[in-house]
Scaffold this motif. Structure first.
Motif, PDB file in Angstrom:
ATOM      1  N   SER A 445      -0.005  13.962 -23.410  1.00  0.00           N
ATOM      2  CA  SER A 445      -1.237  14.337 -22.721  1.00  0.00           C
ATOM      3  C   SER A 445      -1.976  13.152 -22.139  1.00  0.00           C
ATOM      4  N   ASN A 551       4.791  21.619 -24.455  1.00  0.00           N
ATOM      5  CA  ASN A 551       3.770  22.033 -25.425  1.00  0.00           C
ATOM      6  C   ASN A 551       2.839  20.875 -25.759  1.00  0.00           C
ATOM      7  N   ARG A 553       2.084  18.527 -23.898  1.00  0.00           N
ATOM      8  CA  ARG A 553       1.377  18.133 -22.680  1.00  0.00           C
ATOM      9  C   ARG A 553       0.165  19.003 -22.397  1.00  0.00           C
ATOM     10  N   THR A 554       0.055  20.134 -23.054  1.00  0.00           N
ATOM     11  CA  THR A 554      -1.002  21.098 -22.695  1.00  0.00           C
ATOM     12  C   THR A 554      -2.411  20.576 -22.964  1.00  0.00           C
ATOM     13  N   GLY A 558      -2.762  21.270 -19.490  1.00  0.00           N
ATOM     14  CA  GLY A 558      -2.713  22.724 -19.491  1.00  0.00           C
ATOM     15  C   GLY A 558      -1.290  23.235 -19.378  1.00  0.00           C
ATOM     16  N   TRP A 559      -1.178  24.559 -19.292  1.00  0.00           N
ATOM     17  CA  TRP A 559       0.133  25.181 -19.181  1.00  0.00           C
ATOM     18  C   TRP A 559       0.588  25.214 -17.732  1.00  0.00           C
ATOM     19  N   GLU A 564       6.465  20.753 -14.867  1.00  0.00           N
ATOM     20  CA  GLU A 564       7.407  21.590 -15.622  1.00  0.00           C
ATOM     21  C   GLU A 564       8.479  22.133 -14.692  1.00  0.00           C
TER      22      GLU A 564
END
Length: 820
Positions: A445, A551, A553-554, A558-559, A564
């Motif tokens: 992150s 996961n 990185r959220t 975020g998602w 991705e």
């Protein structure tokens, strides 16, 4: 007796005659021997002084450079010499039979029948030149004969080989200097050099070199340039009329229309064997009525690499590069499209590099977008601030030294670091803090505070050595950066940064990039270059696992989003201070891709980060590369141990990897009670107050992290300020040295204030603080606990150089850095 005397005399005469004949034979033998030795020495001298065909081919650099891709397709043409116009050397079989025949007919009809010198033509020329010499001497009796030899234009009788001897002189071949003609001394030198060429070269090589080097009309040298400029043809397509006109120009390139037409007609008739040569007139019209033109000085898809290679290899005309034309053009189109999307946010420039992981071969090299206002700037080699893209390499050293594991917990909270240049307060990109986080989450992150804490674990010297080991050429002295070097203080080149990420893709091994193509033209099958180990295979795997984890990185991104991909990739972004640069660099199983976005004039973008700026281009390039290829994660090295780990802020367990010997004994991570400590002021701070502030507004905010025991009090020197709360504003602090402490009634290290114990304390110095009145030597401290006040001005810190700089929210040199 007389008869006896006569016989004796005859005998003596015969003996003398025989002796004389023997002497003549010996003299003749000596002459032949000396002549033979002299000839042999001359032969060796000529061989030594005469360059080989290959040497001339290597030295003959045209005015244009040609860049080919790995399959031999044309990528770029680039003119580098504006004193002449000569194309890339063409082999003999690329010239038409008409142009060969016309040139030999015009310049050297007995070319295949002499050894460099045409004896018949030379004799005729010698007679004419002697007549001219004696005529000149009679007209100028007082002139030095040597001057007569040096002056005037003499008949040449130059064979094609003799002309070539002048064309391959170094000062003529590439410097563009004119050929000095006309003197007998020059002619003698030319003859010797021509003989040397004939001894070392074949006739075909001589003709090939002549056709490529002969000076023609204007700036054009060589038949290929002349054919392209005036007839828009390659030499193989030249017909009889065009060949006759070109051959007629050789002896006098700037002759007028009438003289050229007369000679060209004569040549064409000889070539055709007939009187009618109508094809000459339209050719002459092209020569005299139309302007010669050649494609522009640069044309193609890779101008920046072509310019770079021409500087690095000034004597090379053709570059067989590792680039792929299709990939190059696709990457350029992707950058152009995305810059168009961002242009209303003050984004003008972008650059990208695509590398094969295994070989280090560069597949695409785009230095600038087509719409750039600074198209000659090469974004691949420009020095730009790295933002957060250097964090993985610092974490890698901490993992290798076993200071942390991917599951280790770091506290993401406000901190203030005091060092020789002042106080540094790192913040995250979103200006929020997340409390306890794992190393995996902190790196994925791109959290700043945990990264700075890792730097403090390693120390500045070792952190600097980490970056030095990545082969960054723009590093300044380590003292220039401080702790913020991991957040973007370091300036790097896109090619160096992308190759650094290739280290992780190759199991921790670094090797040089290559722009040259080997004989094998297929992707990824060339030899592996020499490698240097930077990280162990285990550490490279752990970093790749973290950077590929959506996961983890959220928390920061975020998602979903452009990081991705539907196939395995590991990726990192970075954004520098004031949005001047943003990056997206990552790798798949086979390729590493780096993208930079910003402005070449260093002006700021309008809140464009690595995710929104370079990220979309990176994603599209990766998607294109994997249209027909899969990407798999690397295998787990034998030196790693997998464990299921559950952190207290998650309600599920995850698989984590550890170096053998560092794996935990239990699945659940239990957090120890948070230690209470001051985040501001920090230990040893020197705080200077703005002298323009009114006294009632002078003070500081004391901040601490953690939860003190119940009943804890905040103390400044010997005065209790009130219950410990953060933030806590203290007014009217006097000049001098002070102690700030939190003290508790619980048992512990005893303080000097009765039955209290010290929870935490710091020492700092105040300069220009509140001046106490005479009847109150210490003065009173006004304190306020609770929310931030809005009517105070920031403090200043006095660094070692004696100048005053702002420390809040950030100080030099950290003010230049940072942040996703």
């Amino acid at each position: 007796m007389g008869g006896f005397g006569t016989a004796s005399e005859n005998t003596n005469a015969d003996f003398s005659l025989s002796e004389g004949r023997s002497s003549v034979k010996k003299k003749t033998l000596r002459i032949f021997l000396v002549s033979g030795i002299a000839t042999f020495i001359l032969y060796l001298s000529l061989l030594q002084l005469t360059p080989s065909f290959q040497e001339v081919l290597n030295l003959s650099v045209g005015s244009d450079r040609v860049l080919l891709d790995r399959r031999g397709q044309l990528l770029q043409t680039l003119r580098t010499d504006f004193g002449k116009r000569r194309f890339v050397w063409a082999p003999l079989d690329s010239f038409s039979e008409d142009i060969k025949a016309a040139v030999l007919l015009s310049e050297d009809r007995r070319f295949f029948n002499h050894w460099g010198v045409d004896a018949k033509g030379l004799g005729r020329s010698a007679v004419a030149n002697l007549k001219k010499f004696f005529r000149s001497a009679s007209l100028n009796p007082h002139q030095n004969p040597h001057q007569n030899l040096q002056s005037g234009a003499y008949q040449g009788a130059s064979t094609l080989t003799m002309q070539l001897a002048d064309l391959i002189q170094p000062e003529v071949l590439n410097s563009g200097k004119p050929i000095k003609k006309g003197s007998i001394i020059h002619k003698v030198s030319q003859i010797f050099r021509a003989v040397g060429i004939e001894w070392r070269w074949t006739k075909e090589q001589i003709l090939e070199a002549y056709l490529n080097l002969i000076h023609l009309r204007g700036e054009y040298q060589g038949v290929p340039a002349m054919a392209q400029a005036y007839f828009k043809k390659y030499p193989l397509a030249l017909g009889r009329g065009e060949s006759a006109v070109i051959a007629a120009l050789i002896s006098s390139p700037n002759q007028g229309p009438h003289a050229l037409k007369t000679k060209a007609w004569a040549l064409a008739k000889s070539l055709a064997g007939k009187e009618d040569c109508e094809e000459i007139d339209p050719v002459l019209h092209q020569i005299f009525q139309e302007n010669a033109s050649i494609p522009p000085a640069q044309m193609g898809s890779a101008p920046h690499l072509a310019r770079r290679l021409s500087r690095e290899f000034p004597h090379q005309a053709i570059f067989h590069s590792s680039l792929d034309l299709d990939v190059q053009q696709k990457v350029a189109a992707i950058l152009d499209k995305n810059i168009g999307r961002l242009r209303d946010r003050h984004v003008d420039d972008s650059a990208a590099l695509v590398i094969e992981n295994r070989t280090g071969k560069v597949l695409a090299y785009v230095g600038a977008v087509s719409s750039s206002e600074n198209p000659h700037v090469d974004g691949v080699t420009a020095m730009r601030q790295a933002g957060s893209t250097l964090k993985p390499f610092v974490y890698g050293r901490a993992l290798e030294r076993k200071l942390v594991t991917p599951a280790s917990v770091l506290l993401d909270d406000p901190i203030a670091i005091t060092w020789s240049e002042g106080t540094y307060r790192p913040t995250n990109y979103d200006l929020h803090f997340n409390g306890p986080v794992s190393v995996r989450e902190a790196l994925a992150s791109s959290l700043n505070v945990p990264a700075v804490k890792v730097v403090t674990m390693l120390g500045l010297p070792e952190t600097y050595q980490v970056l030095k080991g990545l082969h960054f050429t723009g590093l300044k002295d380590s003292s220039f950066y401080g702790v913020s070097m991991v957040l973007g203080a370091v300036e790097v080149k896109l090619e160096e940064l992308t190759n650094a990420y290739r280290i992780l893709a190759n199991g921790g091994r670094w090797s040089k990039l290559s722009f040259d193509q080997t004989e094998d033209n297929t992707r990824g099958t060339a030899e592996v270059p020499p490698q240097e180990t930077v990280y162990s295979e285990e550490v490279a795997f752990m970093l790749s696992s973290i950077l590929s984890d959506p996961n983890a990185r959220t928390m920061g991104f975020g998602w979903s989003g452009p990081l991705e991909t539907p196939f395995w990739t590991a990726v990192k972004t970075g954004t520098s201070k004031d949005y001047r640069d943003n990056w997206c660099v990552g790798f798949s199983e086979k390729y590493t891709v780096g993208v930079w976005t910003g402005n070449f004039d260093a002006t700021a973008m309008e809140k464009v980060s690595g995710v929104t700026g370079s990220g979309p281009s990176w994603y599209e390039i990766m998607a294109y590369l994997h249209e027909h290829e899969r990407s798999h994660p690397p295998p787990v090295p034998a030196g790693l141990v997998a464990r299921q780990i559950q952190h207290p802020w998650h309600n599920f367990a995850e698989t984590e990897f550890f170096l053998k010997g560092t794996e935990p004994l239990q699945t659940k991570v239990v957090l120890a009670p948070e230690r209470v400590e001051f985040s501001f002021p920090s230990e040893g701070s020197v705080l200077a107050v703005d002298p323009h502030l009114p006294p009632e507004k002078v003070g500081l905010f004391a901040r601490f992290r953690g939860k003190p025991p119940a009943g804890s009090m905040l103390w400044l020197d010997d005065q209790a300020l009130g219950p410990a709360a953060s933030p806590f504003f203290i007014r009217q602090i006097s000049d001098g040295y002070h102690r700030l402490a939190i003290e508790s009634p619980e048992r512990g290290r005893r303080s000097r204030h009765g039955d209290r114990s010290i929870v935490t304390e710091v020492h700092f110095r105040m300069i220009g603080g509140y001046q106490a009145k005479a009847n109150n030597t210490r003065g009173g401290y006004a304190a306020h606990a609770g929310s931030l006040l809005t009517d105070w001005a920031p403090f200043f810190t006095k660094p070692r150089h004696g100048k005053i700089f702002k420390t809040l929210p950030i100080m030099r040199p950290a003010e230049r850095f940072s942040f996703d």
